[in-house]
Design an enzyme around this catalytic site. Structure first.
Site, PDB file in Angstrom:
ATOM      1  CE1 TYR A 145      -3.608  -2.525   0.524  1.00  0.00           C
ATOM      2  CE2 TYR A 145      -4.677  -0.468   1.122  1.00  0.00           C
ATOM      3  CZ  TYR A 145      -4.758  -1.787   0.754  1.00  0.00           C
ATOM      4  OH  TYR A 145      -5.990  -2.366   0.615  1.00  0.00           O
ATOM      5  CE  LYS A 195       1.512 -18.036  -3.368  1.00  0.00           C
ATOM      6  NZ  LYS A 195       0.611 -19.199  -3.482  1.00  0.00           N
ATOM      7  CG  ASP A 227      -2.465 -20.712  -2.209  1.00  0.00           C
ATOM      8  OD1 ASP A 227      -1.989 -20.769  -1.059  1.00  0.00           O
ATOM      9  OD2 ASP A 227      -1.908 -21.232  -3.200  1.00  0.00           O
ATOM     10  CG  ASP A 251      -8.146  -4.636   1.462  1.00  0.00           C
ATOM     11  OD1 ASP A 251      -9.044  -4.108   2.143  1.00  0.00           O
ATOM     12  OD2 ASP A 251      -8.150  -4.649   0.215  1.00  0.00           O
ATOM     13  CG  ASP A 255     -13.803  -6.896   2.315  1.00  0.00           C
ATOM     14  OD1 ASP A 255     -13.544  -6.233   3.352  1.00  0.00           O
ATOM     15  OD2 ASP A 255     -14.199  -6.365   1.262  1.00  0.00           O
TER      16      ASP A 255
HETATM   17  C1  IPM Z   1     -10.466  -1.097   3.928  1.00  0.00           C
HETATM   18  C2  IPM Z   1     -10.724  -0.453   2.600  1.00  0.00           C
HETATM   19  C3  IPM Z   1      -9.546   0.455   2.261  1.00  0.00           C
HETATM   20  C4  IPM Z   1      -8.298  -0.387   2.187  1.00  0.00           C
HETATM   21  C5  IPM Z   1      -9.745   1.260   0.979  1.00  0.00           C
HETATM   22  C6  IPM Z   1     -11.010   2.086   1.028  1.00  0.00           C
HETATM   23  C7  IPM Z   1      -8.563   2.122   0.652  1.00  0.00           C
HETATM   24  O1  IPM Z   1     -10.936  -1.414   1.614  1.00  0.00           O
HETATM   25  O2  IPM Z   1     -10.340  -0.368   4.932  1.00  0.00           O
HETATM   26  O3  IPM Z   1     -10.426  -2.322   3.982  1.00  0.00           O
HETATM   27  O4  IPM Z   1      -7.996  -0.980   1.159  1.00  0.00           O
HETATM   28  O5  IPM Z   1      -7.587  -0.455   3.196  1.00  0.00           O
HETATM   29 MN    MN Z   2     -10.968  -3.479   2.337  1.00  0.00          MN
END
Ligand code: IPM
Ligand code: MN
Length: 364
Positions: A145, A195, A227, A251, A255
């Protein structure tokens, strides 16, 4: 700590302002029980700040955050600002800047399944019935990042773009110590997703984590290739306690952890530095498609406030009361639209109603 605790409130865009309003309702109910005077100030951030000041993180907002003890963040971004170049977008130019500015290197994303919300999970009953309670820990200020060099060069078919995955020893060491300490307060297991069969950074993470693990003999440390890990998370999430990842893997994985609980609308997060200064925000985004309709789920925002009370104010007692209130409201069958599964006892409520129901259910 002085006896004033200042909170910078940054509602942002999309559903941010409406769910934030519900978190403020909760805050107003509990503020007198925190043994410290709470002072709240609101600031613009993200697209709404671009519209007014031409800047996603105006100086006024940054200074306001600097003068505060914690930041309660809503969400930023939306199609209205998607035409902007990457480094002017609300996400990169406010959220990522705040993370870096305040050195918020550790991101906590707890994901657990509520007893009465099993129906929501896309996982099969025989998997979800075992339950799960995961703390996803993501490194937040390093890796690909922020790694330099990055950019785009060259012409024609030789045009190229590049990002750099880079980790310094101190970055891995400091998050490792934090992760082991969190694990000690839970089921004492850490699984690091990486990885290491390909990436140098992963190999270094493994070496450092193994070495540090000798100082925490009560914690069981494991590694899993990313993976395989995404499969394992679908197949048997109950095997995990603390999951530790570098920035980009974290990240993605956070999710996935959110989705297996059923709704990203329930998941809060805390981003902390070594002084436990924190930015607290829902794990979901600004959801522009449902913004302004009074249907968004405010639970993630309310739980983000409750994480602030836990980590920045060190008051687990009040945190527990908020969590209990949410459970009580869900047990009674109240659901925002995202949580509705067509069961007999379920009643769909608005964002406002959900906020009020939770606030009223907090017993102090
Ligand atoms: C998160 C979001 C952010 C990230 C984006 C909005 C930049 O997806 O907080 O997970 O990738 O960190
Ligand atoms: Mn995210």
């Amino acid at each position: 700590m002085s006896n004033i605790f200042k909170i910078a409130i940054l509602p942002g865009d999309g559903i941010g302002p409406e769910v934030m309003k519900q978190a403020i309702k909760v805050l107003n109910k509990i503020r007198h029980f925190l043994n410290i005077e709470i002072v709240v100030k609101k600031y613009l951030v993200g697209g709404s700040a671009i519209d007014k000041y031409g800047d996603a993180l105006p100086t006024k907002t940054l200074l306001g955050c600097e003068k505060s003890n914690a930041i309660l963040f809503g969400s930023v971004g939306g199609p209205k600002w998607d035409y902007l170049p990457l480094n002017k977008r609300p996400e990169k130019n406010s959220l990522l800047k705040l993370r870096k500015h305040f050195n918020l290197f550790i991101n906590l994303r707890p994901a657990y399944i509520y007893n009465n919300l099993h129906m929501l999970s896309p996982l099969k009953n025989n998997i979800i019935n075992k339950g799960f309670n995961i703390l996803c820990i993501r490194e937040l200020t390093g890796g690909i990042y922020f790694g330099k060099p990055n950019g785009r060069k060259g012409n024609g078919i030789n045009e190229y773009s590049f990002d750099t995955e880079i980790y310094y020893r101190f970055e891995i060491e400091r998050i490792a110590h934090m992760a082991f300490n969190f694990a000690l307060q839970r089921n004492k297991m850490i699984c690091c997703f990486d990885k290491a069969n390909v990436l140098n950074t992963s190999i270094m993470w493994r070496e450092i984590l193994k070495k540090i693990s000798y100082q925490y003999s009560k914690v069981k440390l494991k590694f899993m290739y990313i993976d395989n890990a995404v499969m394992q998370l679908m197949k048997n999430p109950s095997q995990f306690d603390v999951i530790l990842c570098a920035n980009l893997f974290g990240d993605i994985i956070s999710d996935q952890c959110a989705m297996i609980t059923g709704s990203i609308g329930n998941l809060p997060s805390a981003s902390l530095n070594n002084k436990f200064f924190g930015l607290y925000e829902p794990a979901g985004g600004s959801a522009p498609d449902i913004a302004g309709k009074n249907i968004a789920n405010p639970i993630a925002q309310i739980l983000s406030l409750s994480m602030m009370i836990e980590y920045s104010l060190n008051n687990k007692h009040i945190t527990k009361k908020i969590e209990k209130a949410i459970e009580k409201v869900l047990n009674k069958g109240y659901r925002t639209k995202d949580l509705y599964t067509n069961q007999l006892n379920e009643k769909i409520v608005t964002t406002e109603d959900m906020g009020t129901l939770i606030t009223e259910s907090i017993i102090l």
